[in-house]
Design an enzyme around this catalytic site. Structure first.
Site, mmCIF file in Angstrom:
data_model
loop_
_atom_site.group_PDB
_atom_site.id
_atom_site.type_symbol
_atom_site.label_atom_id
_atom_site.label_comp_id
_atom_site.label_asym_id
_atom_site.label_seq_id
_atom_site.Cartn_x
_atom_site.Cartn_y
_atom_site.Cartn_z
ATOM 1 N N GLY A 159 0.593 -1.434 0.064
ATOM 2 C CA GLY A 159 0.136 0.039 -0.274
ATOM 3 C C GLY A 159 0.830 1.327 0.005
ATOM 4 O O GLY A 159 0.316 2.344 -0.020
ATOM 5 N N CYS A 194 -27.872 -9.100 -16.336
ATOM 6 C CA CYS A 194 -27.404 -8.720 -17.599
ATOM 7 C C CYS A 194 -28.080 -9.038 -18.698
ATOM 8 O O CYS A 194 -28.701 -9.959 -18.638
ATOM 9 C CB CYS A 194 -25.979 -9.632 -17.753
ATOM 10 S SG CYS A 194 -25.185 -9.417 -19.240
ATOM 11 N N CYS A 206 -26.204 -12.246 -20.704
ATOM 12 C CA CYS A 206 -26.017 -13.302 -20.281
ATOM 13 C C CYS A 206 -26.996 -13.679 -18.960
ATOM 14 O O CYS A 206 -26.713 -14.689 -18.517
ATOM 15 C CB CYS A 206 -24.458 -13.540 -19.899
ATOM 16 S SG CYS A 206 -23.863 -12.515 -18.505
ATOM 17 N N CYS A 266 -23.023 -6.932 -18.815
ATOM 18 C CA CYS A 266 -21.722 -6.958 -18.058
ATOM 19 C C CYS A 266 -20.674 -6.215 -18.650
ATOM 20 O O CYS A 266 -20.283 -5.944 -19.812
ATOM 21 C CB CYS A 266 -21.291 -8.467 -18.163
ATOM 22 S SG CYS A 266 -21.983 -9.824 -17.445
ATOM 23 N N CYS A 277 -19.039 -12.096 -19.627
ATOM 24 C CA CYS A 277 -20.149 -12.140 -20.281
ATOM 25 C C CYS A 277 -20.057 -13.281 -21.457
ATOM 26 O O CYS A 277 -21.042 -13.909 -21.355
ATOM 27 C CB CYS A 277 -20.538 -10.929 -21.029
ATOM 28 S SG CYS A 277 -22.350 -10.696 -21.272
#
Lengths: 231, 281, 258
Positions: B29, B238, B241, B263, B269
């Site tokens: 980080g 979606c 899909c 998606c 997808c």
């Protein structure tokens, strides 16, 4: 029981702004105060009565000598004590009623009086109740309790000041002309309060210009003589 | 391709960047400065990510590049082609086939593995930049882990809007120590960073910073106990899909207000649709 | 009266080039005590405040701080993180200009809550409750919790700064002319507020002021400075009513009587 004893107390002022001239006011003064007694300071105006009072309270710095005060069972020398000790003695032991009310502006009268109890950890509502009772006794009507005393008359301000002085129940009280601007009725109340305090064992030193008041409360006089004459 | 070193960058530069990456991995980080090079594309197009990718890429790697989850957008296509030409590596659009994935603004829906590296393109690495303009001061705040200011920002959102209004680039605490910008990924993706088996590397070209999250590192989105972080997505399935667990893009389909939620991860997808078709046959 | 000091400065000197801002200054502050530093501009009182609070390093001498566990710390030998932690928890600073301390783009509630959050508070409801409580304590209508400070009057801003500072119950607060720049009527209310809060929470205060009336109303003890030196120190009413040093006599006699 001796509550306060001044030994060889001297006090003078050096005025640096006036070329360092030294003005002696008190010299070698001895004074003893017992529990339950009231000593009235006498002497002509300018003799140093107020200077003595202020020195005893630690408001003026003693030039020489000792000021022994019975605090928590032991004698504390205020002339040599550090500031925090003096504050502790004032908080618990040594009360003072000055001629003039000098307080935080914009604070209601009842809070100014209750403040002393609140400072000792007493619950605020209870402290205000006691304060209001004392103000009433001193003939400050309830409608004034919630107002800051700046706009009060001289007599009303002095009575607020008296309430502040008496509410703490200090074992030693210094009273600097407590009845100066009071009418006969209120003077009687103050005389009554002083006598009650004495009966409780409070040791009192006062400056009373009013002969009637002095006669009714003082057990003896203590003469403060101007140094110029004494010399 | 002749005239270029493998992966475009010279070996000295790659060594320098790898050292920065190692340091970044060692201090999860924490932003490590590096000598960002001029790249043959403008800032904001992924210069930081490309330099990191170039430094970790080997001849045996398979590269996938996505932009907002899609493999077929201009940015993704050109970066993928850039490495195909300068490194000659295999490229793919399938998440599970890739060993290195460079991304802008998304984390793939498919869970990543230990043998994969995810490289993020980062426009602004400093999470406190909007709150504290002085860089010297933000550095000091990181050094002292003094992050009350960011918490104040979240407080302000809840006080005035009823909820935290940050929907992307939602700040995270890495390894309980450093506050980090996850790059402008949707807040929906934040939980995927937590304990991810793959190594996550972040490159900011213009700001010349690299930082990292080693595999299986604790990554927490900032929040309040009584207003916990929530990953939100459009409340639809979606349109292609039927997925109800993926992050959706809203697509305008015509001039009459027709809209479709699909998606954002095109590979996810497509593979779902293939599976459904195969099952149907 | 043998209670240990909260802060002690010993032999503190500091020069800015040829200007000797502080010369061999000694100072003690006990828990719950209000200490006023008075003197005219250039006497070194603000420099002393900055040295004691660790914001300025003296050329000579040391400042000691006793933490709640009783451990003494040399303020100028403390690592930066520890000093900053001290400044956002156990210590507080009230500036003459509240805008120096407040975040003007953050709501009143956020301003009050920041120190709590910096200390790790992570419960929004608790932070908000604390902010409301403190706004009430400094006599700001809690309904204004989500307003920005720029909509507040000068007196309100100063009270907001005090709430923001006291919310973590610091043991020591440094105040630099806290009532300066305010109308007299607003000053009085603020003084009473400071006095009440400080007494109730038993906060030690190191108060820098050029206003002797402010020192008289707030301080237990007073330190008079002139030319970087402490010329007189003692009980507030004693120093002001019976000043010993020539400079103190000048200072006291220069005050306008209302």
């Amino acid at each position: 029981m001796i509550m306060l004893r001044a030994e060889q107390l001297s006090k003078g002022f050096t005025l640096h702004l006036q070329g360092g001239v030294h003005i002696p006011v008190l010299a070698g003064l001895d004074l003893e105060l017992r529990a339950g007694e009231c000593v009235a300071l006498s002497g002509p105006s300018g003799a140093g009565k107020s200077t003595l009072m202020r020195s005893l309270y630690g408001n003026y710095r003693a030039g020489a000598g000792r000021i022994l005060v019975r605090h928590r069972g032991a004698m504390v020398d205020l002339a040599a004590a550090d500031p925090r000790t003096i504050l502790a003695v004032r908080e618990e032991t040594l009360g003072y009623v000055s001629q003039f009310l000098r307080v935080m502006p914009r604070v209601p009268a009842v809070d100014l009086v209750a403040d002393i109890l609140i400072g000792r950890g007493i619950e605020a509502d209870e402290a205000r109740r006691v304060a209001a009772g004392l103000l009433l006794r001193l003939n400050i009507p309830p409608r004034l309790h919630g107002l800051p005393p700046a706009t009060f008359s001289g007599g009303e301000q002095q009575r607020v000041n008296l309430a502040r002085g008496f509410i703490g129940g200090h074992p030693i009280l210094l009273l600097d002309e407590p009845t100066a601007s009071l009418d006969a009725g209120n003077r009687a109340v103050v005389i009554e309060m002083i006598r009650e305090a004495k009966a409780r064992g409070t040791a009192i030193i006062g400056i009373f210009h009013d002969a009637e008041v002095r006669d009714r409360v003082a057990d003896r006089l203590f003469e403060v003589t101007p140094l110029q004459e004494a010399a | 391709m002749k005239g270029y070193n493998f992966g475009y960058l010279d070996e000295q530069t790659k060594r320098m960047i790898r050292r920065a990456i190692l340091k970044a991995v060692a201090i999860p980080g924490h932003q490590v400065p590096f000598g960002s090079r001029e790249m043959p594309l403008p800032y904001g197009w992924g210069t930081g990510g490309i330099q990191v990718t170039a430094s970790v890429l080997g001849p045996g790697d398979t590269l996938k590049v996505i932009d907002q989850g899609a493999d077929d957008t201009t940015n993704a296509v050109s970066i993928r082609r850039f490495f195909a030409r300068t490194a000659g590596v295999r490229t793919t659009t399938h998440t599970e086939e890739a060993s290195v994935i460079q991304t802008r603004h998304r984390i793939p829906e498919r869970q990543l593995r230990e043998d994969q590296i995810l490289v993020y393109q980062v426009p602004q690495p400093e999470p406190l930049s909007r709150l504290e303009p002085s860089q010297a001061e933000t550095k000091r705040l990181h050094a002292l882990a003094d992050y009350g200011l960011m918490q104040v920002k979240l407080y302000e959102d809840i006080a005035r809007l009823g909820q935290v209004s940050i929907s992307y680039d939602y700040p995270v605490m890495v390894n309980h120590r450093y506050l980090m910008s996850p790059s402008p990924i949707p807040a929906f993706d934040n939980p995927k960073m937590h304990g991810m088996p793959a190594l996550q590397l972040f490159g900011a070209g213009r700001e010349k910073r690299i930082y990292a999250i080693p595999p299986y590192t604790d990554v927490r989105s900032l929040d309040f106990d009584d207003h916990p972080f929530r990953a939100t997505r459009a409340p639809h399935a979606c349109g292609l899909c039927g997925a109800t667990d993926s992050y959706l893009d809203e697509v305008v389909t015509d001039d009459r207000g027709g809209r479709l939620f699909v998606c954002s991860d095109t590979d996810y997808c497509a593979s779902r649709r293939e599976t459904t078709q195969a099952a149907a046959q | 009266m043998n209670e240990p000091t909260l802060v002690s400065a010993r032999g503190v000197s500091l020069a800015f080039g040829a200007i000797r801002a502080l010369r061999d200054v000694e100072l003690d502050l006990w828990p719950g005590e209000v200490l006023a530093i008075v003197g005219e501009s250039g006497s070194g009182k603000t420099t002393l405040l900055n040295v004691v609070s660790g914001r300025l390093r003296p050329d000579d001498g040391a400042v000691w701080y006793r933490d709640p566990q009783g451990v003494l710390h040399d303020v100028h030998a403390m690592p930066d993180p520890a000093l900053r932690r001290l400044h956002r928890s156990d210590w507080g600073f009230v500036h003459q200009n509240p805008r120096e301390n407040l975040r003007m783009g953050v709501t009143a509630g956020g301003n009050v809550g920041e120190r709590l959050m910096a200390q790790g508070a992570r419960h929004y409801g608790d932070i908000r409750a604390a902010a409301i409580d403190w706004l009430e304590q400094v006599e700001i209508d809690p309904a204004r919790i989500d307003d920005f400070p720029r909509t507040f009057s000068g007196g309100m801003l100063q009270r907001l700064q005090i709430a923001r500072t006291l919310v973590t119950h610091p043991r020591l607060v440094f105040m630099d002319e806290p009532t300066g720049g305010l109308d007299v009527s607003v000053q009085a209310r603020l003084l009473d507020l400071i006095r009440t809060l400080v007494a109730r929470l038993r906060i030690a205060v190191m108060l820098v002021t050029h206003d002797i009336a402010v020192a008289r109303l707030l301080a237990h003890r007073i330190v008079v400075m002139q030319g970087g030196r402490v010329v007189e120190t003692g009980l507030t009413d004693q120093v002001l009513d019976d000043p010993q040093h020539a400079y103190t006599q000048l200072l006291v006699s220069s005050v306008l009587q209302a």
